[in-house]
Design a protein around this motif. Structure first.
Motif, PDB file in Angstrom:
ATOM      1  N   PRO A  73      27.984  32.017  27.600  1.00 59.66           N
ATOM      2  CA  PRO A  73      28.926  33.063  28.009  1.00 59.66           C
ATOM      3  C   PRO A  73      30.328  32.512  28.283  1.00 59.66           C
ATOM      4  N   LEU A  74      30.435  31.267  28.740  1.00 63.92           N
ATOM      5  CA  LEU A  74      31.756  30.685  28.989  1.00 63.92           C
ATOM      6  C   LEU A  74      32.532  30.530  27.692  1.00 63.92           C
ATOM      7  N   THR A  75      31.858  30.139  26.622  1.00 66.93           N
ATOM      8  CA  THR A  75      32.498  29.999  25.321  1.00 66.93           C
ATOM      9  C   THR A  75      32.832  31.364  24.727  1.00 66.93           C
ATOM     10  N   LEU A  76      31.935  32.318  24.925  1.00 66.79           N
ATOM     11  CA  LEU A  76      32.102  33.655  24.350  1.00 66.79           C
ATOM     12  C   LEU A  76      33.038  34.547  25.169  1.00 66.79           C
ATOM     13  N   GLY A  77      33.363  34.131  26.382  1.00 57.23           N
ATOM     14  CA  GLY A  77      34.240  34.931  27.234  1.00 57.23           C
ATOM     15  C   GLY A  77      33.510  36.019  28.001  1.00 57.23           C
ATOM     16  N   GLY A  78      32.217  35.878  28.183  1.00 59.04           N
ATOM     17  CA  GLY A  78      31.438  36.841  28.957  1.00 59.04           C
ATOM     18  C   GLY A  78      30.085  37.088  28.333  1.00 59.04           C
ATOM     19  N   THR A  79      29.312  37.956  28.982  1.00 60.12           N
ATOM     20  CA  THR A  79      27.984  38.308  28.493  1.00 60.12           C
ATOM     21  C   THR A  79      27.717  39.787  28.738  1.00 60.12           C
ATOM     22  N   PRO A  80      27.052  40.457  27.798  1.00 62.05           N
ATOM     23  CA  PRO A  80      26.665  41.842  28.027  1.00 62.05           C
ATOM     24  C   PRO A  80      25.298  41.957  28.708  1.00 62.05           C
TER      25      PRO A  80
END
Length: 157
Positions: A73-80
């Motif tokens: 999530p840190l790489t992706l900019g968040g998590t759903p």
């Protein structure tokens, strides 16, 4: 013949990709009282498989492997995705997690569906909700409560 579901495993287990999965295991042990079941590093030192139990449920972890499309999530900019936990004392559980480094994103409160509930984010970008069930509420009561604005749906002890 082996069992199709190994002993001690549940049929659904979150598998979290973490930037620093070994550190995540240590965080979950401190914050959530997790019990470490396995930690297997690959030749390059990255964690290829980690396994913990939180409140009796299995959670698997792995380090980021961007070359395999596994991003945290840190790489992706968040998590759903939010992982939900039922615990005996949500206030104590969340307080321990915050002390270990989690951030509250929705304060704990008594909710219209019968749970004392809150949401937090861990330092690895994963979202966790935690609740203690306080009272049984009928589907009709829940539907009626859902018609009210969210602030009116929450109760104070």
């Amino acid at each position: 013949m082996p069992q199709p579901i190994p002993n001690g495993m549940s049929t659904i287990s979150p598998h979290l990709v973490c930037a620093g999965a070994a550190d995540a295991i240590d965080f979950y042990k401190k914050a959530f009282g997790a019990q470490e079941m396995a930690r297997l590093a690959g030749p390059d030192g990255r964690l290829m498989h980690g396994c913990i139990k939180i409140e009796g449920s299995t959670v698997m972890l792995v380090d980021e492997y961007k070359e395999w499309g596994m991003q945290s999530p840190l790489t992706l900019g968040g998590t759903p995705v939010t992982v939900h936990l039922y615990v005996p004392d949500v206030d104590a559980f969340v307080a321990r997690a915050v002390e270990a480094g989690a951030t509250v994103t929705m304060p704990i409160q008594d909710m219209f569906w019968g749970d004392r509930y809150g949401v937090m984010k861990d330092p690895f970008g994963h979202s966790w909700s935690a609740a203690t069930h306080l009272r049984d509420v009928s589907p009709d009561e829940i539907r009626e409560a859902m018609k009210k604005p969210m602030g009116d749906n929450c109760q104070t002890p």
